[in-house]
Design a protein around this motif. Structure first.
Motif, PDB file in Angstrom:
ATOM      1  N   ASP A  94       0.953  -1.273  -0.194  1.00 33.28           N
ATOM      2  CA  ASP A  94       0.005   0.338  -0.009  1.00 33.28           C
ATOM      3  C   ASP A  94       0.632   1.503  -0.057  1.00 33.28           C
ATOM      4  O   ASP A  94       2.362   1.406   0.376  1.00 33.28           O
ATOM      5  CB  ASP A  94      -1.014  -0.074   1.289  1.00 33.28           C
ATOM      6  CG  ASP A  94      -0.702  -0.444   2.439  1.00 33.28           C
ATOM      7  OD1 ASP A  94       0.891   0.441   2.752  1.00 33.28           O
ATOM      8  OD2 ASP A  94      -0.550  -0.869   3.380  1.00 33.28           O
ATOM      9  N   LEU A  95       0.115   2.160  -0.138  1.00 39.40           N
ATOM     10  CA  LEU A  95       0.801   3.620  -0.652  1.00 39.40           C
ATOM     11  C   LEU A  95       1.753   4.159   1.225  1.00 39.40           C
ATOM     12  O   LEU A  95       2.346   4.834   0.803  1.00 39.40           O
ATOM     13  CB  LEU A  95       0.000   5.077  -1.040  1.00 39.40           C
ATOM     14  CG  LEU A  95       0.587   6.028  -1.108  1.00 39.40           C
ATOM     15  CD1 LEU A  95       1.892   5.689  -2.352  1.00 39.40           C
ATOM     16  CD2 LEU A  95      -0.081   6.935  -1.604  1.00 39.40           C
ATOM     17  N   VAL A  96       0.667   4.185   2.475  1.00 37.94           N
ATOM     18  CA  VAL A  96       1.935   4.371   2.785  1.00 37.94           C
ATOM     19  C   VAL A  96       3.131   3.211   3.728  1.00 37.94           C
ATOM     20  O   VAL A  96       4.270   4.085   3.478  1.00 37.94           O
ATOM     21  CB  VAL A  96       0.855   3.461   5.007  1.00 37.94           C
ATOM     22  CG1 VAL A  96       2.234   4.328   5.937  1.00 37.94           C
ATOM     23  CG2 VAL A  96       0.030   4.669   4.372  1.00 37.94           C
ATOM     24  N   SER A  97       3.022   2.252   3.526  1.00 37.47           N
ATOM     25  CA  SER A  97       4.355   0.967   2.836  1.00 37.47           C
ATOM     26  C   SER A  97       5.056   2.152   2.300  1.00 37.47           C
ATOM     27  O   SER A  97       6.483   1.954   2.697  1.00 37.47           O
ATOM     28  CB  SER A  97       4.326  -0.260   3.171  1.00 37.47           C
ATOM     29  OG  SER A  97       3.393  -0.590   4.153  1.00 37.47           O
ATOM     30  N   THR A  98       4.759   2.233   1.438  1.00 37.54           N
ATOM     31  CA  THR A  98       5.499   2.318  -0.191  1.00 37.54           C
ATOM     32  C   THR A  98       6.087   4.135   0.341  1.00 37.54           C
ATOM     33  O   THR A  98       7.530   4.747   0.386  1.00 37.54           O
ATOM     34  CB  THR A  98       4.526   3.068  -1.063  1.00 37.54           C
ATOM     35  OG1 THR A  98       4.277   1.718  -1.746  1.00 37.54           O
ATOM     36  CG2 THR A  98       5.906   4.162  -1.727  1.00 37.54           C
ATOM     37  N   LEU A  99       5.639   4.404   0.465  1.00 37.14           N
ATOM     38  CA  LEU A  99       6.550   5.961   1.408  1.00 37.14           C
ATOM     39  C   LEU A  99       7.088   5.708   2.519  1.00 37.14           C
ATOM     40  O   LEU A  99       7.607   6.469   2.775  1.00 37.14           O
ATOM     41  CB  LEU A  99       5.174   7.378   1.843  1.00 37.14           C
ATOM     42  CG  LEU A  99       4.008   7.515   0.777  1.00 37.14           C
ATOM     43  CD1 LEU A  99       3.134   8.672   1.259  1.00 37.14           C
ATOM     44  CD2 LEU A  99       5.100   8.313  -0.237  1.00 37.14           C
ATOM     45  N   ILE A 100       7.021   5.070   3.671  1.00 32.48           N
ATOM     46  CA  ILE A 100       7.395   4.920   4.959  1.00 32.48           C
ATOM     47  C   ILE A 100       9.260   4.073   3.825  1.00 32.48           C
ATOM     48  O   ILE A 100      10.879   4.377   4.597  1.00 32.48           O
ATOM     49  CB  ILE A 100       7.443   3.873   5.650  1.00 32.48           C
ATOM     50  CG1 ILE A 100       6.183   3.792   6.537  1.00 32.48           C
ATOM     51  CG2 ILE A 100       7.879   3.887   6.590  1.00 32.48           C
ATOM     52  CD1 ILE A 100       5.539   3.133   7.359  1.00 32.48           C
ATOM     53  N   ALA A 101       9.599   3.349   3.262  1.00 28.37           N
ATOM     54  CA  ALA A 101      10.506   2.271   2.526  1.00 28.37           C
ATOM     55  C   ALA A 101      11.639   4.286   1.731  1.00 28.37           C
ATOM     56  O   ALA A 101      12.531   4.003   1.631  1.00 28.37           O
ATOM     57  CB  ALA A 101       9.739   1.824   1.435  1.00 28.37           C
ATOM     58  N   ALA A 102      10.883   4.588   0.917  1.00 28.76           N
ATOM     59  CA  ALA A 102      11.146   6.224   0.545  1.00 28.76           C
ATOM     60  C   ALA A 102      11.672   6.656   1.769  1.00 28.76           C
ATOM     61  O   ALA A 102      12.557   7.390   1.378  1.00 28.76           O
ATOM     62  CB  ALA A 102      10.047   6.777   0.041  1.00 28.76           C
ATOM     63  N   ARG A 103      10.830   7.011   2.586  1.00 29.70           N
ATOM     64  CA  ARG A 103      11.965   7.525   3.439  1.00 29.70           C
ATOM     65  C   ARG A 103      12.931   7.847   3.894  1.00 29.70           C
ATOM     66  O   ARG A 103      14.259   8.224   4.791  1.00 29.70           O
ATOM     67  CB  ARG A 103      10.708   8.287   4.759  1.00 29.70           C
ATOM     68  CG  ARG A 103      11.261   8.960   5.817  1.00 29.70           C
ATOM     69  CD  ARG A 103      10.534   9.288   7.102  1.00 29.70           C
ATOM     70  NE  ARG A 103      10.924  10.148   7.787  1.00 29.70           N
ATOM     71  CZ  ARG A 103      10.715   9.822   9.343  1.00 29.70           C
ATOM     72  NH1 ARG A 103       9.959   8.443   9.976  1.00 29.70           N
ATOM     73  NH2 ARG A 103      11.124  11.282  10.084  1.00 29.70           N
ATOM     74  N   GLU A 104      12.721   5.616   4.651  1.00 33.25           N
ATOM     75  CA  GLU A 104      13.563   5.394   5.318  1.00 33.25           C
ATOM     76  C   GLU A 104      15.191   5.386   4.344  1.00 33.25           C
ATOM     77  O   GLU A 104      16.305   4.990   5.044  1.00 33.25           O
ATOM     78  CB  GLU A 104      13.064   4.333   6.073  1.00 33.25           C
ATOM     79  CG  GLU A 104      12.429   3.675   7.574  1.00 33.25           C
ATOM     80  CD  GLU A 104      12.146   3.320   8.109  1.00 33.25           C
ATOM     81  OE1 GLU A 104      12.509   2.574   7.557  1.00 33.25           O
ATOM     82  OE2 GLU A 104      11.484   3.723   8.993  1.00 33.25           O
ATOM     83  N   ALA A 105      15.144   5.174   3.412  1.00 33.56           N
ATOM     84  CA  ALA A 105      16.293   4.761   2.022  1.00 33.56           C
ATOM     85  C   ALA A 105      16.967   5.766   2.061  1.00 33.56           C
ATOM     86  O   ALA A 105      18.194   6.085   2.165  1.00 33.56           O
ATOM     87  CB  ALA A 105      15.655   4.427   0.703  1.00 33.56           C
ATOM     88  N   ASP A 106      16.494   7.028   2.138  1.00 34.81           N
ATOM     89  CA  ASP A 106      17.126   8.356   1.899  1.00 34.81           C
ATOM     90  C   ASP A 106      16.394   9.631   3.382  1.00 34.81           C
ATOM     91  O   ASP A 106      15.349   9.845   2.636  1.00 34.81           O
ATOM     92  CB  ASP A 106      17.561   8.770   1.189  1.00 34.81           C
ATOM     93  CG  ASP A 106      18.462  10.316   0.896  1.00 34.81           C
ATOM     94  OD1 ASP A 106      18.384  10.809   2.148  1.00 34.81           O
ATOM     95  OD2 ASP A 106      18.127  10.659  -0.344  1.00 34.81           O
TER      96      ASP A 106
END
Length: 411
Positions: free
Chosen positions: A218-230
């Motif tokens: 889902d989008l929440v998980s996608t945005l969390i992953a993007a935040r934690e990648a950088d």
């Protein structure tokens, strides 16, 4: 009546705090006599397509971002609602806007939206079942609360990954923020919005922690992953603020498109009969609904440099109000603009804006409408208005109905 008197009357009617049930004659007066009108407070009011389109596409005109807010409403950012709003991508200018839009955009790609089509089709059928059940013994049912709102709320909830049991809780709090915006972020509406944002951020913060431990598609998980990648790409504030934005924008525009479109069809029986006969080409019908009675009628920008519009000089910092509902009825672009014509030659309208801030969810909104209308008309061949509906009260950007009572004529 002199031209000046007609213009003053048009502006007074359009900005009536009680709302303006039929703004289109007033738009026509402005397009003819004052296409770029300087208001007493210094803002510039634009009513023609050419100027509105130019402003939306020109990077010299910017959205009212945190910089603008600090300069024009100092201290406003201390309010939780304003603090959240100013981190939303729709209220950001380059380079922050592009960064946020890139992160979110993958969830709204044409491919991802196409993957949602079977689920949306099943949801539409389920909601039509509920409408039919509520119309027993010829009772009137409300299309807005029974269909036009729950359809996009459920779809955006699925896309974001909001728990199904929480979706009804989110809606009134998001609506409180919208009401505060429509009332210029002042008074009791702002206080209510502040409380709503605090509650939204707390609930969304809990969801973010759950998805961090247990990611899902889902989008929440996608945005969390993007935040934690950088960690510099998406702050916690940006994450929570844009989740609020996506939930809000994901249903308000679509629900108004559905309600406005159906009201237009029901007011013209010949249109209703024709669409039933050619439901396979629903796309042009939805596009004409967006042009004819757009779900959003107003946008604003400010000038980042000295310029001019339609011969009116603007100094840096000047605020510009764009009457999108008027631009979509501009006779210089759309012949016979007040007539609803699904055969109209394709000419892009401004219902979803234009340029860098073009609505991210436009493809999703169109898809939901293209599924909903044929299914609704096929299911209820005798559908009719139970009474003349009233548009939302108050002056604001959103254009739609609070209620749309229907007789379904179920057999």
């Amino acid at each position: 009546m002199t031209e000046a008197t007609a213009v003053r009357r048009a502006v007074r009617s359009l900005f009536d705090p009680r709302g303006c049930p039929d703004p289109y004659p007033h738009y026509a007066v402005l397009r003819t006599h004052a296409p770029a009108l300087r208001l007493p407070d210094g803002r510039i009011l634009l009513s023609r397509h050419a100027e509105c389109d130019r402003v939306l596409r020109n990077p010299a005109f910017r959205v009212e971002d945190e910089q603008w807010m600090d300069a024009n409403l100092p201290g406003a950012g201390e309010h939780p609602a304003v603090h959240s709003l100013m981190a939303e991508m729709v209220n950001c200018n380059p380079p922050h806007h592009e960064r946020l839009r890139r992160l979110v955009g993958t969830a709204f790609s044409p491919r991802r939206i196409a993957e949602l089509r079977p689920a949306v089709t099943a949801l539409v059928d389920s909601l039509l079942d509920r409408l039919a059940a509520g119309a027993g013994a010829g009772a009137a049912v409300d299309f807005m609360s029974g269909f036009a709102l729950p359809l996009p709320i459920t779809v955006i909830g699925e896309l974001l990954g909001l728990p199904e049991a929480d979706r009804a809780w989110f809606a009134p709090r998001v609506e409180a923020v919208t009401r505060a915006i429509e009332q210029d972020l002042t008074g009791e509406a702002l206080k209510t919005a502040d409380r709503a944002v605090e509650e939204l951020w707390e609930r969304l913060g809990d969801l973010v922690e759950q998805r961090r431990r247990d990611p899902r598609p889902d989008l929440v998980s996608t945005l969390i992953a993007a935040r934690e990648a950088d960690g510099d790409r998406l702050s916690r504030r940006e994450l929570l603020a844009n989740l609020v934005l996506l939930y809000s924008a994901g249903y308000e525009t679509t629900s108004n498109l559905l309600g406005n479109g159906l009201a237009t069809l029901l007011s013209r029986p010949e249109l209703l009969a024709r669409l039933r006969a050619e439901s396979g080409r629903i796309g042009p019908w939805v596009e004409e609904m967006l042009r004819h009675t757009p779900p959003i009628t107003l946008a604003s920008r400010w000038a980042a440099e000295d310029t001019e519009l339609a011969g009116v000089p603007l100094r840096r910092g000047a605020e510009v109000l764009l009457l999108l509902g008027s631009a979509n009825r501009d006779e210089s672009r759309y012949p016979d603009p007040d007539r609803f014509d699904p055969d109209r030659p394709v000419a892009a309208n401004l219902a979803f804006g234009a340029g860098a801030h073009y609505c991210l969810g436009a493809v999703l909104a169109r898809m939901e409408a293209e599924i909903a209308f044929p299914a609704l008309l096929a299911r209820f061949p005798d559908i009719a208005l139970a009474q003349l509906p009233e548009r939302r009260q108050g002056f604001g950007a959103l254009n739609g109905f609070a209620e749309l009572p229907l007789l379904l004529g179920t057999r």
